[in-house]
Design an enzyme around this catalytic site. Sequence first.
Site, PDB file in Angstrom:
ATOM      1  N   HIS A 196      -1.803 -17.268  -3.096  1.00 52.82           N
ATOM      2  CA  HIS A 196      -3.174 -17.031  -3.528  1.00 52.82           C
ATOM      3  C   HIS A 196      -3.750 -18.211  -4.301  1.00 52.82           C
ATOM      4  O   HIS A 196      -4.829 -18.106  -4.871  1.00 52.82           O
ATOM      5  CB  HIS A 196      -3.234 -15.768  -4.397  1.00 52.82           C
ATOM      6  CG  HIS A 196      -2.921 -14.510  -3.644  1.00 52.82           C
ATOM      7  ND1 HIS A 196      -3.668 -14.091  -2.561  1.00 52.82           N
ATOM      8  CD2 HIS A 196      -1.935 -13.583  -3.802  1.00 52.82           C
ATOM      9  CE1 HIS A 196      -3.155 -12.963  -2.099  1.00 52.82           C
ATOM     10  NE2 HIS A 196      -2.109 -12.635  -2.827  1.00 52.82           N
ATOM     11  N   TYR A 206      -5.627 -10.804  -9.649  1.00 50.51           N
ATOM     12  CA  TYR A 206      -4.329 -10.189  -9.369  1.00 50.51           C
ATOM     13  C   TYR A 206      -3.649  -9.717 -10.649  1.00 50.51           C
ATOM     14  O   TYR A 206      -2.837  -8.787 -10.622  1.00 50.51           O
ATOM     15  CB  TYR A 206      -3.453 -11.149  -8.576  1.00 50.51           C
ATOM     16  CG  TYR A 206      -3.848 -11.160  -7.119  1.00 50.51           C
ATOM     17  CD1 TYR A 206      -3.365 -10.204  -6.247  1.00 50.51           C
ATOM     18  CD2 TYR A 206      -4.762 -12.092  -6.639  1.00 50.51           C
ATOM     19  CE1 TYR A 206      -3.775 -10.161  -4.924  1.00 50.51           C
ATOM     20  CE2 TYR A 206      -5.180 -12.062  -5.317  1.00 50.51           C
ATOM     21  CZ  TYR A 206      -4.679 -11.094  -4.467  1.00 50.51           C
ATOM     22  OH  TYR A 206      -5.094 -11.052  -3.165  1.00 50.51           O
ATOM     23  N   ASN A 215       0.822  -1.207   0.000  1.00 52.07           N
ATOM     24  CA  ASN A 215       0.000   0.000   0.000  1.00 52.07           C
ATOM     25  C   ASN A 215       0.860   1.262   0.000  1.00 52.07           C
ATOM     26  O   ASN A 215       0.504   2.274  -0.610  1.00 52.07           O
ATOM     27  CB  ASN A 215      -0.926   0.006   1.209  1.00 52.07           C
ATOM     28  CG  ASN A 215      -1.833  -1.205   1.247  1.00 52.07           C
ATOM     29  OD1 ASN A 215      -1.523  -2.203   1.891  1.00 52.07           O
ATOM     30  ND2 ASN A 215      -2.937  -1.148   0.538  1.00 52.07           N
TER      31      ASN A 215
END
Length: 715
Positions: free
Chosen positions: A398, A231, A121
Amino acid sequence: MSYQPLLISFEEAKSLRQHVNSNSLIGQSIAAEIAALEAYMPIGIEIPGHGEAGGYEHNRHKQNYIHLDLAGRLYLITQEPRYLAYAKEMLVEYAKVYPTLELNTSRDSNPPGRLFHQTLNENMWMLYASCAYSCIRHELTEAEQNLIETDLFKLMIELFVDTYAHDFDIVHNHGLWAVAGVGICGYAINDQASVDKALYGLKGDSVSGGFIAQLTQLFSPDGYYMEGPYYHRFSLRPIFLFAEAIERRQPELEIYQLKQEVIKTTSYAVMKTAFPNGVLPALNDSSKTMDINDEGILLATSVCFQRYQQDQTLLAMAKHQNKVWVHSSGETIANAVAQQPDIAGFNWGSLALTDGPAGERGGISILRHRDSHNDDSMALLWYGQHGSDHKLHSALDHGHFDGLHLSLFNHGQEIIHDYGFGRWVNIEPKFGGRYIPENKSYCKQTIAHNTVVVDQASQNQGDTATAEARWGEQHFFMADDQQCQGMSAFVRGYYPGVDQQRTVLMLELEGFEKPVVLDLFRMISEQEHSYDYPVHYSGQIIRTDFDYECHARLAPLGDEHGYQHLWNVAQAKVSGSSLTSWLMGQSYYSLVSSATADSEVIFARTGANDPDFNLRSEPVLLLRQRGSNHLFANAYETHGYFNEAIEASTDARGKISRVNVLHSDDQASVVELVLVDERRIKVAVSNQVGVTAQSENQVTVNGDIIRWQGPVSVI
């Protein structure tokens, strides 16, 4: 003036200015951004401290960088002095605070930043803030420039390049954001040394790390990204923002031509996976609502049209998105859309994409059919590599255990679907907005997908390291004739002693309003096993052709591998064939399945052992079979129409009454569709490894010899 903004030149800003208050697609896009900024500015500027992922502080920092970026770009375009003042004050206030901040507390294995709980982030914050800074730098005093560059951007670069050097060169989605953020920041503050690290990696070899390594190593030759479309689309933002900056500052690198135009190839790859309504398929950890309106795909649509080719499908994408990037490329595609008022829905056609660095690790196949009413049907078969790399760190795992997964779509909706990820994005009370525990215990498990489960255990024992060593292999792909399209793949060894083959056919048959999807799922084993074929659907059960027993007291279907989260609602013994119909939206759907004497149908629902109500309550149909070699032959039929507002219902009963397996071995599978009027349609599929369009096939069924050429024959 020698210094130019990174992504929009002064000349391009002047051109965009003429579209302000216009009703064009670019004008509407500018207006939407102005409205968003004007709504946020009155809140005032606040630089919060640390907070939970998805909490107030996290979201405020995120909204700050989003609107900071808007203010910078919109100042160039509109020359509104309030936007300049807002962007300058925001950057100055962050520069005053940033040196005093300690590192945040990490809630997972990602290293923390000073603003956010994970550096990903913070990379994003720096990237967007740097773009904004480049738009207003020429309006700042030297003292303001020094403050912002020294106490904010240089400290950020130091954090990512030095403190977290071990993560900076990671060839991964997260690594893309790191190098793009540092590279764009380097350009914005005229720090070419940092740009070079971002381009070529810390070792400067363009192999061990850096943007060049990311582009040349992350994607298959067809552009597919192992983590899946969710993604993949996230990776497009840093790719295009950094690529545009590189093209403008260092055009000699010819970044858009790198590796046979890999940026175009990988952009088209993710676009081509989208369902006809624009939603991206939920492969691996994926949202069920992420679609082509995502910012990364929006950027890709505009830039690919300007930088690569004036593609008609991109125009259709832009029309569907109803928005373009506020940029010169957005202006270009918006002008093209305006010149073609009648643009049909986007359609990439049927296709197969390889997975793996050399295209050697399976892939994904998609069949599409557009009828005379421009209604699109789609079937997706996934058989690629496990969607993670646990060697990096666990937060990047993932991948789901779902080899040979199938999704179906028509009439504007996904008929049978993947559950997707278990996460309440940015909803802080729900496990801090992070992945919920049920993501591992249910969503990743094989039962959560439309693929056969052996002995009620997940593929590869539910172990990531084991799964990463295996992938599927394409058997055949045929899409030249819209009346008979097909795709087939094998996975071997996902269960000890069991190989699997799935063949999916999309058949345009006389008398049927929509293509029939025939799914032949073949289990190959010398030992007897329990096989569960799950179907994840939405809607209400309308009818069955068998009796079932509803359970007054619910119990979970099992103890592990996701079964502990499924309530056993009802079940039945069936033989010969079984039919289940349901209503979803305004369409009826029927699943007609072959069965043997000891077959079972189980109606289940998610939600067991879920004390925090984290899982969505959704129905699941299981076809259970014991055997060694076994062929599940299932026909999916779309039929009829329902409109409650006018109390209309037509063709609530489909045309297929039974499905019979006539033959199944390593040579071929032959099945029979029996219609309600007793017409019979035979379908023969070659199971020979290496089958081609020229392959000759022959089997004997009930004394009759059936011969055909190529993978499939419809008789």
